[in-house]
Design a protein around this motif. Structure first.
Motif, PDB file in Angstrom:
ATOM      1  N   ASN A   1       0.783  -1.253   0.000  1.00 11.60           N
ATOM      2  CA  ASN A   1       0.000   0.000   0.000  1.00 11.60           C
ATOM      3  C   ASN A   1       0.808   1.293   0.000  1.00 11.60           C
TER       4      ASN A   1
ATOM      5  N   GLY B   1       1.732   2.638  -2.928  1.00 12.07           N
ATOM      6  CA  GLY B   1       1.461   3.275  -4.215  1.00 12.07           C
ATOM      7  C   GLY B   1       2.662   3.239  -5.150  1.00 12.07           C
TER       8      GLY B   1
ATOM      9  N   ILE C   1      -2.368  -1.297  -7.887  1.00 11.09           N
ATOM     10  CA  ILE C   1      -2.454   0.137  -7.587  1.00 11.09           C
ATOM     11  C   ILE C   1      -3.451   0.828  -8.519  1.00 11.09           C
TER      12      ILE C   1
ATOM     13  N   MET D   1       0.259   7.438  -6.905  1.00  8.95           N
ATOM     14  CA  MET D   1       0.866   6.305  -7.605  1.00  8.95           C
ATOM     15  C   MET D   1       2.217   6.747  -8.156  1.00  8.95           C
TER      16      MET D   1
END
Ligand code: FAD
Ligand code: UQ1
Length: 414
Positions: free
Chosen positions: A125, A127, A143, A253
């Motif tokens: 998590n 990104g 993602i 991201m």
């Protein structure tokens, strides 16, 4: 049994292809391939795995099943090259001597050169993702699916890379994904590249600038990722023209293309490599300048072409013909023109097929101008290339599209 006629270092695209080509030339067991991995990956599909179009399982096959059974597989890595003694040392400590050697180690991914990156890629998590490694490519699509809003940043490092188009292909796929999922207006998309251009060949760069303008993608040239602070979701970029200028960018991201180099064992053999660590071969003949019984193929060679599997295909017959000529004391006739090909996937169902030579002039297979986004090229990349790779290329039966090109352009004279 630690002595062979032909030693192939690396069982990737180049090594496997060359071992297959020479299979019929030597008795069984006279060719050794040194390769440490259990799985052979068809890396060009990683881009499509990142976009959720293919599965990682579609990209790999057991190494044992692709290496030719005429060759002896030594499952180890070369730790030292000793070309003065016609030998290499492997990690177990054994020395292997050869009459001829093909170096095909490809490139090493140096994720650790960017502070904070390895941790960011290994913690869930964050990104942060990267299509370049089988270890991280599945994170990309994860993602994309979870993305809600914010900045999506895509990077290109300050080093030579394999498939120089791949860092931006995933940017276009992501843009298309967000559009199709109705969240495009909540995303800011940025492509930060260390290069001074979007693409090295003007014809395709012109086409790609139109794509980024039309789709509202920000492009920053000479902009190099130097640090990832994953807890703050911040990436630090350096302006390569003003090195003291650092900019922090927040991301939701971050897709990273890591810096790359040849493997450390090769880099340290200064007798074999140039200042940048690439195997010092003649760009036309692919023969080593100092050791005539040594050739290089693929990403680890110092030839100034773009590093792609398509280039490996085109080089494979040149290495084969010229190495055979050395074995038979004949003059070297094969000459590599620098052919490289980069299917620039620009979204789901769209692709610009770039093909060019050493001089960065287009060298296109199809008798239509290839600077257009086409469904045909996308299908070729997705469905036609993988079987061609597994069944023809790795068996030594695909020398690149040169012959197809001549046929489609009515060049029968050669
Ligand atoms: P590789 O295939 O990487 O093989 C090198 C092998 O050497 C590896 O198996 C490795 O384990 C082994 N090795 C390394 N060090 C040692 C050692 N010390 N001792 C023994 N063995 C060693 N190309 C295209 O043509 N079209 C594309 O669309 C495309 N897209 C790509 C997208 C991505 C995301 C990536 C990562 C690559 C892409 N490529 C593409 C590039 C293509 O995969 C490479 O150019 C090609 O695989 C190079 O072949 P190679 O034999 O030089 O290296
Ligand atoms: C190619 O030969 C090749 O090597 C197998 C690729 O690697 C994946 C390619 O992406 C492309 C485009 C070619 C070139 C082949 C044709 C038919 C244009």
């Amino acid at each position: 049994n630690r002595k062979c006629r032909l030693l192939v270092v690396g069982g990737g695209s180049g090594g496997c292809t060359m071992a297959a080509k020479f299979g019929k030339h030597f008795n069984k067991g006279e060719i050794f391939i040194v390769e440490p991995s259990d799985t052979h990956y068809y890396q060009p599909l990683f881009t499509l795995v990142g976009g959720g179009i293919k599965k990682l399982a579609d990209c790999g096959k057991p190494m044992k099943s692709v290496l030719p059974d005429t060759a002896k597989w030594i499952k180890d890595s070369v730790t030292e090259f000793n070309p003065q003694r016609n030998s290499v040392t492997v990690s177990r400590g054994d020395e292997i001597t050869y009459d001829f050697m093909i170096v095909a180690t490809g490139l090493q991914l140096n994720y650790d050169k960017i502070p904070g990156l390895v941790e960011a890629l290994n913690v869930p998590n964050t990104g942060v993702c990267s299509n370049y490694s089988y270890k991280y490519v599945n994170r990309t699509y994860e993602i994309l699916k979870q993305f809600k809003s914010g900045n999506a940043i895509f990077t290109y490092p300050n080093s030579p890379v394999k498939c120089p188009g791949a860092p931006q292909k995933i940017c276009y796929i992501a843009e298309d994904f967000f559009t199709r999922n109705g969240i495009r207006d909540k995303v800011n998309i940025t492509y930060n590249t260390s290069l001074p251009v979007l693409f090295g060949v003007k014809k395709y760069a012109d086409a790609l600038w139109k794509v980024v303008e039309k789709r509202n993608i920000n492009v920053n040239l000479r902009c190099n990722l130097v640090e990832v602070k994953h807890k703050e979701k911040v990436a630090v970029f350096q302006n390569l023209d003003v090195p003291e200028q650092l900019t922090e960018m927040e991301y939701s991201m971050l897709h990273v293309t890591p810096p790359m180099s040849t493997p450390d064992s090769l880099k340290k053999c200064t007798d074999l490599v140039n200042d940048l660590g690439f195997v010092n071969v003649n760009k036309d003949t692919l023969q080593h300048f100092k050791y005539p019984n040594v050739f290089a193929i693929g990403d680890c060679s110092a030839t100034p072409n773009s590093k792609t599997a398509a280039s490996v295909a085109a080089q494979s017959n040149i290495v084969y013909e010229n190495m055979k000529a050395v074995m038979e004391n004949q003059p070297l006739k094969g000459k590599y023109n620098g052919y490289a090909s980069c299917p620039l996937v620009t979204g789901y169902g769209k692709c610009i097929l770039a093909e060019f030579d050493y001089d960065l002039n287009p060298l296109e297979t199809f008798p239509i101008s290839q600077d257009k986004e086409m469904w045909l090229m996308y299908t070729m990349k997705k469905d036609f290339m993988p079987p061609l790779y597994w069944h023809l290329m790795l068996n030594g039966k695909w020398n690149g599209p040169g012959a197809v090109r001549d046929l489609l352009h009515f060049n029968f004279s050669k």
